[in-house]
Motif scaffolding. Structure first.
Motif, PDB file in Angstrom:
ATOM      1  N   LEU A   1       0.815  -1.214   0.000  1.00  0.00           N
ATOM      2  CA  LEU A   1       0.000   0.000   0.000  1.00  0.00           C
ATOM      3  C   LEU A   1       0.851   1.268   0.000  1.00  0.00           C
ATOM      4  O   LEU A   1       0.388   2.322  -0.450  1.00  0.00           O
ATOM      5  N   TYR A   2       2.084   1.179   0.476  1.00  0.00           N
ATOM      6  CA  TYR A   2       2.991   2.326   0.380  1.00  0.00           C
ATOM      7  C   TYR A   2       3.151   2.746  -1.077  1.00  0.00           C
ATOM      8  O   TYR A   2       3.101   3.943  -1.401  1.00  0.00           O
ATOM      9  N   SER A   3       3.340   1.787  -1.959  1.00  0.00           N
ATOM     10  CA  SER A   3       3.504   2.115  -3.379  1.00  0.00           C
ATOM     11  C   SER A   3       2.171   2.408  -4.056  1.00  0.00           C
ATOM     12  O   SER A   3       2.099   3.287  -4.915  1.00  0.00           O
ATOM     13  N   ILE A   4       1.127   1.702  -3.661  1.00  0.00           N
ATOM     14  CA  ILE A   4      -0.205   2.000  -4.214  1.00  0.00           C
ATOM     15  C   ILE A   4      -0.597   3.439  -3.898  1.00  0.00           C
ATOM     16  O   ILE A   4      -1.170   4.152  -4.737  1.00  0.00           O
ATOM     17  N   ASP A   5      -0.270   3.890  -2.693  1.00  0.00           N
ATOM     18  CA  ASP A   5      -0.637   5.243  -2.249  1.00  0.00           C
ATOM     19  C   ASP A   5       0.414   6.294  -2.606  1.00  0.00           C
ATOM     20  O   ASP A   5       0.408   7.386  -2.048  1.00  0.00           O
ATOM     21  N   GLY A   6       1.295   5.959  -3.542  1.00  0.00           N
ATOM     22  CA  GLY A   6       2.435   6.832  -3.834  1.00  0.00           C
ATOM     23  C   GLY A   6       2.170   8.000  -4.754  1.00  0.00           C
ATOM     24  O   GLY A   6       3.112   8.648  -5.210  1.00  0.00           O
ATOM     25  N   GLY A   7       0.911   8.292  -5.062  1.00  0.00           N
ATOM     26  CA  GLY A   7       0.615   9.492  -5.843  1.00  0.00           C
ATOM     27  C   GLY A   7       0.519   9.277  -7.344  1.00  0.00           C
ATOM     28  O   GLY A   7       0.638  10.233  -8.111  1.00  0.00           O
ATOM     29  N   GLY A   8       0.293   8.053  -7.777  1.00  0.00           N
ATOM     30  CA  GLY A   8       0.154   7.799  -9.206  1.00  0.00           C
ATOM     31  C   GLY A   8      -1.080   8.459  -9.794  1.00  0.00           C
ATOM     32  O   GLY A   8      -2.081   8.670  -9.106  1.00  0.00           O
ATOM     33  N   LYS A   9      -1.026   8.772 -11.089  1.00  0.00           N
ATOM     34  CA  LYS A   9      -2.128   9.474 -11.752  1.00  0.00           C
ATOM     35  C   LYS A   9      -3.275   8.544 -12.118  1.00  0.00           C
ATOM     36  O   LYS A   9      -4.341   8.988 -12.524  1.00  0.00           O
ATOM     37  N   ARG A  10      -3.069   7.239 -12.044  1.00  0.00           N
ATOM     38  CA  ARG A  10      -4.119   6.260 -12.360  1.00  0.00           C
ATOM     39  C   ARG A  10      -4.582   6.370 -13.816  1.00  0.00           C
ATOM     40  O   ARG A  10      -5.760   6.135 -14.121  1.00  0.00           O
ATOM     41  N   ILE A  11      -3.657   6.710 -14.709  1.00  0.00           N
ATOM     42  CA  ILE A  11      -4.017   6.925 -16.108  1.00  0.00           C
ATOM     43  C   ILE A  11      -4.650   5.678 -16.719  1.00  0.00           C
ATOM     44  O   ILE A  11      -5.688   5.756 -17.401  1.00  0.00           O
ATOM     45  N   ARG A  12      -4.064   4.517 -16.498  1.00  0.00           N
ATOM     46  CA  ARG A  12      -4.548   3.294 -17.130  1.00  0.00           C
ATOM     47  C   ARG A  12      -5.953   2.913 -16.654  1.00  0.00           C
ATOM     48  O   ARG A  12      -6.841   2.690 -17.488  1.00  0.00           O
ATOM     49  N   PRO A  13      -6.189   2.822 -15.346  1.00  0.00           N
ATOM     50  CA  PRO A  13      -7.553   2.476 -14.922  1.00  0.00           C
ATOM     51  C   PRO A  13      -8.584   3.551 -15.264  1.00  0.00           C
ATOM     52  O   PRO A  13      -9.732   3.223 -15.585  1.00  0.00           O
ATOM     53  N   ILE A  14      -8.186   4.810 -15.209  1.00  0.00           N
ATOM     54  CA  ILE A  14      -9.130   5.877 -15.555  1.00  0.00           C
ATOM     55  C   ILE A  14      -9.536   5.765 -17.021  1.00  0.00           C
ATOM     56  O   ILE A  14     -10.721   5.891 -17.371  1.00  0.00           O
ATOM     57  N   LEU A  15      -8.563   5.525 -17.894  1.00  0.00           N
ATOM     58  CA  LEU A  15      -8.883   5.362 -19.314  1.00  0.00           C
ATOM     59  C   LEU A  15      -9.863   4.213 -19.518  1.00  0.00           C
ATOM     60  O   LEU A  15     -10.840   4.328 -20.272  1.00  0.00           O
TER      61      LEU A  15
END
Length: 290
Positions: free
Chosen positions: A31-45
């Motif tokens: 969860l440290y890496s999951i919560d690391g501030g990614g833009k979530r481009i792939r799932p959002i698309l």
């Protein structure tokens, strides 16, 4: 409207609502890496395209999107390891192996790769759709996609590559997982094969643009903009689009690829009733200005 928080919540629910926790320390690292501030481009698309075909978003769609983000995050953890890109920072924070340790980071990445399929299997979708998604995700992320491309990337360090070699690396290392949300959205909404093919082409174009853009930013951006060490590719003597074609030609490729992807969605709007406003906005955010 896509609710990004639900993507993250599906991941957290998977780890905390599936039964007895074996290792809290492992989940902390994940969860440290999951919560690391990614833009979530792939799932959002993925979710935007599903919505664009007039399908109301359900939990199953968010579970597929979350599984995709798990694969992506696991790849970043492993990319940063000393044996790979050997980076100390990701998204402005210590990388997983620096925050915890190398063994924990390897296991966190392993968990995310495997757990993604566990979460995907929970999605309440028709059996054939679910089977097709499992196969597609495996092909996009494993030996025949992202992992295979990473191997090519490592083998190419310090070597003089031709442009077709670089295209082969990028289309697998980055392109295949970025194409997944487009292809998967067509499968989920049960589009005809011609539409699925168009979505796949749009995904490949955007995946190509994304990697060329990343090559450009590695040269032109600083740590604050990237959230990681700049000019890593230069230090590793990797072939990149700017090193082979120059900055201006590389910028043209980004713009041209994105324009062609937009044209595909315009066709889908005209002939298949697709509503693409949200997708267009995300595509525009990928452009290189200046």
């Amino acid at each position: 409207m896509v609710d990004v928080r639900r993507i993250d919540q599906e991941i957290r629910d998977f780890y905390y609502k599936r039964g007895t926790i074996v290792s809290e320390e492992l989940i902390d690292a994940i969860l440290y890496s999951i919560d690391g501030g990614g833009k979530r481009i792939r799932p959002i698309l993925l979710l935007q395209i599903v919505e664009g075909f007039g399908v109301e978003l359900q939990q199953a769609h968010y579970q597929v999107a979350a599984a995709l983000e798990m694969i992506h995050t696991g790849s970043l953890i492993h990319d940063d390891l000393p044996a790979m890109d050997n980076d100390d920072y990701r998204r402005g924070r210590l990388t997983n192996h620096k925050k915890f340790d190398e063994a924990t980071a390897i296991l966190a990445g392993d968990s995310l790769f495997l757990d993604a399929f566990g979460l995907l299997s929970l999605a309440d979708l028709p059996n054939q759709v679910l089977l097709d998604l499992v196969q597609l995700m495996s092909l996009a992320s494993g030996t025949f996609g992202m992992v295979g491309g990473q191997m090519l990337d490592m083998l190419g360090e310090g070597k003089k590559l031709e442009i077709f070699d670089l295209i082969n690396i990028h289309s697998n290392k980055t392109g295949r997982l970025l194409t997944f949300p487009f292809h998967a959205a067509g499968i989920i909404t049960q589009q005809p094969s011609s539409v699925v093919s168009s979505l796949w082409q749009a995904g490949m174009l955007i995946g190509h643009a994304f990697q060329v853009r990343d090559d450009i930013l590695d040269v032109t951006a600083d740590f604050d903009e990237l959230g990681k060490t700049p000019q890593k590719d230069l230090a590793a003597e990797k072939a990149t689009y700017p090193s082979l074609l120059g900055l201006e030609e590389s910028k043209f490729i980004v713009q041209d690829s994105l324009n062609k992807a937009v044209a595909i969605f315009k066709e889908l709007e005209e002939h298949n009733g697709f509503k693409g406003q949200d997708v267009y906005q995300l595509i525009e955010s990928l452009r290189i200005n200046g």
